[in-house]
Scaffold this motif. Structure first.
Motif, PDB file in Angstrom:
ATOM      1  N   GLU A   1      13.274  -5.327   0.760  1.00 56.60           N
ATOM      2  CA  GLU A   1      12.238  -5.453  -0.147  1.00 56.60           C
ATOM      3  C   GLU A   1      10.491  -5.014   0.774  1.00 56.60           C
ATOM      4  OE1 GLU A   1      11.520 -10.243  -0.289  1.00 56.60           O
ATOM      5  OE2 GLU A   1      12.954 -10.592   0.225  1.00 56.60           O
ATOM      6  N   LEU A   2      10.446  -4.261  -0.612  1.00 54.19           N
ATOM      7  CA  LEU A   2       8.877  -3.208   0.021  1.00 54.19           C
ATOM      8  C   LEU A   2       8.089  -3.832  -0.924  1.00 54.19           C
ATOM      9  CD1 LEU A   2       7.721  -0.746   1.951  1.00 54.19           C
ATOM     10  CD2 LEU A   2       8.496   0.728  -0.079  1.00 54.19           C
ATOM     11  N   ARG A   3       6.766  -4.413  -0.276  1.00 55.60           N
ATOM     12  CA  ARG A   3       5.964  -4.466  -1.251  1.00 55.60           C
ATOM     13  C   ARG A   3       4.196  -3.197  -0.618  1.00 55.60           C
ATOM     14  NH1 ARG A   3       4.362  -9.556  -0.626  1.00 55.60           N
ATOM     15  NH2 ARG A   3       2.448  -9.348   0.536  1.00 55.60           N
ATOM     16  N   LEU A   4       3.225  -2.676  -1.266  1.00 55.32           N
ATOM     17  CA  LEU A   4       3.367  -2.320  -1.313  1.00 55.32           C
ATOM     18  C   LEU A   4       1.834  -1.344  -2.021  1.00 55.32           C
ATOM     19  CD1 LEU A   4       2.606  -0.295   1.901  1.00 55.32           C
ATOM     20  CD2 LEU A   4       4.397   1.154   0.203  1.00 55.32           C
ATOM     21  N   ASP A   5       0.827  -1.080  -1.452  1.00 50.43           N
ATOM     22  CA  ASP A   5      -0.237  -0.592  -2.515  1.00 50.43           C
ATOM     23  C   ASP A   5      -1.280   0.050  -1.926  1.00 50.43           C
ATOM     24  OD1 ASP A   5      -2.426  -3.055  -2.315  1.00 50.43           O
ATOM     25  OD2 ASP A   5      -0.455  -4.041  -2.429  1.00 50.43           O
ATOM     26  N   SER A   6      -1.690   1.412  -2.891  1.00 48.30           N
ATOM     27  CA  SER A   6      -2.540   1.985  -1.766  1.00 48.30           C
ATOM     28  C   SER A   6      -4.417   0.703  -2.323  1.00 48.30           C
ATOM     29  CB  SER A   6      -2.981   2.760  -2.925  1.00 48.30           C
ATOM     30  OG  SER A   6      -3.727   2.377  -4.111  1.00 48.30           O
ATOM     31  N   ARG A   7      -5.306   1.308  -1.321  1.00 44.49           N
ATOM     32  CA  ARG A   7      -6.679   0.341  -1.308  1.00 44.49           C
ATOM     33  C   ARG A   7      -7.470   1.337  -0.920  1.00 44.49           C
ATOM     34  NH1 ARG A   7      -4.183  -3.315   2.347  1.00 44.49           N
ATOM     35  NH2 ARG A   7      -2.538  -4.163   1.470  1.00 44.49           N
TER      36      ARG A   7
END
Length: 802
Positions: free
Chosen positions: A549-555
């Motif tokens: 699983e991968l949950r990633l977002d820019s900040r």
């Protein structure tokens, strides 16, 4: 003459008769207790203790025997029991004729059913020391005893490590008064059965020559030398040799009230001599044979351990060899002298542990009982490669070259190694922190580590490259499922500078939880060359097939695409800040297997920026010519927004939003990709006017990511993408409808607002200003210039009104 002979004969008969009568009278008197009080009083005067006896008996003959039953001798004041000795039966056999010359010669003394207590009182007085009464008659010729026999008796030692010595049979004898004393018998020491044999010579200068052996089950102890009258005697020396097998070592340890590891056979050789406050030991050699220490540290086996000391005041040297797994281990250590070990509570130690070319140096204090568990050492490790240390810990460590590490090391002989104030420098990293390594029952890591720099490319050591396939673009890498099975972890990790893929990343951090094959990094964040990103990653090897699983977002403002393009070497593309968001999951042991089962959402959203030309995609140049026949202007084209939202299920991804809009016009459409075979189907609907050329004809794409083709019939491309079990689920989606051309409605995407919201996975973000109303009859490519002119004219007119 005959008369004289007759008189002599009569006299002899008379003497014999009188002697017999006197002896019978003595026997009767003894058996009736007539002389008991006198005998008790005489014994009390001789030994200074109260004596009682139950009954006397006498047997007549040339070797008369005197018996005493149920006798007791009082203990000293302050003793743990009232009686020093209780004797069930005492028999003394005398030689009759020596009595006429004033000598007492005892042939044998037999003792049975006796219980003797040996102890000291609070003042240190020993209860086996007699004679304080002072009433014994010193005249006479002394007493000689030829043999003593003891059976069915026991000696009690209150407050001592050995509580009881049982005597099944014990014989002491000497042929003549000046001959050696010979001892032979069978005893038990707190239940440990031993056969005893010894020869003790005549005492000279406070010591007597001795040779003795004790033999038990798996046990042999021998003494030779001179036995002291007391440990303070000036000239005595004993050579001691002992051997004990593994079972005997455990029994002896229990006798001493100690717990020791399950060690192999033990051999001891030493010389004991006078000394204060304890006797001195020299020429000491203690060796331990092959020992399996797997119960304490999994896989650890000791082949040999040896401890030597030249003298009581010389340092003690320890050497050992062993193995853990495939690693050969060596140990050399220096302990303080035996005198310091015997008198001081804490002792300094220096030790060197080696595993191949790896070397661990330890120094610090340890308790006198050599229990290393609570001890804390200053530890320094040097190794040409950290992988050499992995087998020692029972785990696989990455190749890290040129390692020097320093820490405060605790828990050395326990199942938890503690590395406090840890500092590591190597060719590929610099790191500090605190770390606890749990060695059993499962290897586990706990703590926090902060790196100033980490070069993951160097740490990879040129590992296996992704499997290449000319027909595929997406990499095929094995996920580290096996590495997760043998260890657990609870770590807080950070790196100020991290190099991966030839790119430098900054301020990476993550909280790692690994248990029973399931790895969770939550949260994880890092500043990429284009800006910060964060999220959560999971790799679960505890299920079959494994899950990722991968949950990633820019900040913040998003990622700087120009900076990313420069860092990763992409020749051209987009300039501006893009927001990215991923929430994906899949199953499998390789990256392609995970992609083949991919589900979730991914999006890219950008407000403003520019499109600067062809991209690194294989289809980029052809696609650009189809959309912009005369190419991209030198300065690129300005964007109002860029939005892409992909939804995936069972390895098939399709677009929920696909829109690029600016002064040049707009391009929207839809996209579908089958991650299993990388088949692609796309239909773009441009409304673009660039450099005087307007393009409004749909552009279709088919083929694969490795071999994309423009102009493919949409239905055929779509059939290739969804020609499997997901077809029924996707067939009625807006993407499918649009690709099939079954609707006449406007393609998905809408204006910037709706598309950006979809691309951000529902999150709120900045929006572009509303598009200005087009100026009638003015071409699109000069709408901006015409608008500026009109604003300028308006400003002039307004000024005139003022």
């Amino acid at each position: 003459m005959k008369r004289v002979l007759r008189v002599v004969a009569l006299l002899l008969v008379g003497v014999i008769v009188l002697g017999g009568v006197a002896t019978m009278a003595l026997h009767v008197a003894l058996t009736r207790g007539a002389l008991a009080q006198r005998i008790d009083a005489a014994l009390e005067r001789a030994i200074g203790r109260e004596v009682t006896q139950g009954a006397f008996s006498i047997r007549l003959g040339l070797r008369p025997r005197i018996g005493m039953a149920d006798a007791t001798i009082a203990n000293i004041p302050g003793g743990s029991r009232p009686d020093f000795a209780r004797i069930g039966q005492l028999d003394v056999t005398l030689a009759l004729l020596p009595l006429f010359s004033g000598r007492v010669e005892i042939d044998t003394v037999s003792i049975a059913d006796a219980e003797i207590v040996l102890e000291r009182n609070a003042e240190g007085r020993a209860n086996w020391e007699f004679g304080e009464g002072g009433g014994a008659d010193s005249g006479g010729g002394g007493i000689s005893i030829a043999a003593i026999g003891i059976e069915s008796s026991r000696i009690l030692l209150p407050g001592q490590p050995v509580g009881e010595i049982g005597i099944a049979s014990l014989d002491l004898s000497r042929d003549e008064p000046g001959d050696p004393l010979v001892l032979d018998g069978r005893i038990t020491v707190d239940g440990e059965a031993l056969a005893v044999s010894a020869t003790l010579g005549v005492e000279t200068a406070g010591a007597a020559p001795i040779a003795a052996t004790l033999n038990g089950t798996g046990l042999r102890i021998s003494l030779s030398g001179s036995w002291p009258r007391g440990v303070g005697a000036p000239a005595w020396s004993l050579a001691v040799e002992a051997e004990a097998d593994a079972a005997a070592v455990q029994r002896l340890a229990r006798l001493a009230g100690r717990t020791v590891p399950q060690v192999g056979a033990v051999r001891l050789a030493a010389r004991v001599s006078p000394g204060e406050p304890v006797p001195t030991v020299s020429s000491l050699t203690l060796s331990v044979g092959a020992t399996d220490l797997g119960a304490h540290v999994a896989g650890l086996a000791l082949s040999r351990l040896e401890l030597t000391a030249a003298s009581f005041d010389a340092p003690v040297a320890v050497t050992a060899r062993g193995r853990r797994g495939r690693a050969d281990l060596g140990l050399t250590a220096t302990l303080p002298s035996l005198r310091r070990i015997a008198t001081e509570e804490t002792l300094p130690i220096e030790a060197v542990l080696t595993a191949g070319a790896a070397r661990l140096v330890l120094s610090g204090p340890i308790p006198r009982d050599l229990d290393l568990g609570p001890a804390v050492f200053d530890a320094r490790l040097t190794t040409p490669d950290a992988a050499l240390v992995g087998p020692v810990l029972g785990i696989a460590l990455p190749r890290v070259t040129g390692v020097t590490a320093h820490a405060r090391l605790g828990g050395l002989t326990t199942r938890e190694l503690r590395l406090n104030a840890l500092s590591v420098t190597a060719d590929a990293l610099e790191m500090d922190g605190d770390l606890t390594i749990v060695l059993a029952p499962r290897t586990a890591f706990r703590g926090q580590l902060a790196a100033r720099r980490i070069d993951l490319d160097a740490l990879g050591g040129g590992g296996p490259a992704p499997r290449r396939n000319a027909a595929r673009v997406l990499p095929d890498l094995d996920l580290p499922i096996g590495a997760l099975q043998g260890v657990d972890a609870a770590l807080r990790l950070s790196a100020r500078q991290l190099t991966a893929g030839g790119v430098t990343w900054r301020d990476a951090s993550g909280t790692v939880a690994l248990a029973n094959g399931r790895l969770v990094i939550d949260p994880v964040q890092v500043t990429t060359p284009g800006g910060p990103v964060g999220g959560r990653a999971v790799l679960d090897g505890s299920v079959q097939p494994p899950r990722a699983e991968l949950r990633l977002d820019s900040r913040g403002r998003g990622l700087d695409l120009a900076a990313l393009r420069r860092a990763f070497g992409v020749p051209a593309g987009f300039d501006g800040s893009a927001e990215v968001a991923f929430d994906l999951r899949g199953s499998g042991a390789t990256t392609r297997a995970v992609l083949a089962t991919l589900s979730g959402e991914a999006g890219i959203a950008m407000v403003g920026g520019r499109f600067s030309g062809g991209t690194a995609l294989r289809i980029g140049p052809d696609l650009l010519r189809a959309l912009m026949p005369r190419g991209t202007p030198a300065g690129g084209v300005a964007l109002r927004c860029l939005a892409l939202r992909l939804s995936a299920a069972d390895g098939v991804a399709h677009s929920e939003a696909l829109l690029m809009e600016g002064d040049f016009g707009r391009i929207d459409g839809t996209l579908a990709i089958n991650m299993r075979d990388e088949a692609i189907a796309a239909r773009l609907l441009p409304d673009v006017t660039v450099m005087g050329v307007t393009v409004r004809a749909p552009v279709t794409i088919g083929g694969t990511l490795a071999d994309p083709r423009i102009g493919v019939e949409p239905a055929a491309a779509l059939a290739r993408v969804i020609g499997d079990t997901v077809a029924n689920r996707l067939w009625r989606s807006s993407t499918v409808e649009f690709l099939r051309g079954a609707t006449g409605s406007t393609p998905p995407g809408g204006d910037c607002g709706g598309a950006l919201t979809l691309a951000r996975l529902g999150r709120v973000g900045p929006m572009p200003a509303a598009a200005p109303t087009p100026i009638p009859l003015v071409p699109r490519e000069i709408q901006g210039t015409a608008r500026d002119v009109m604003q300028g004219i308006g400003g002039l007119l307004g000024g005139r009104r003022r």
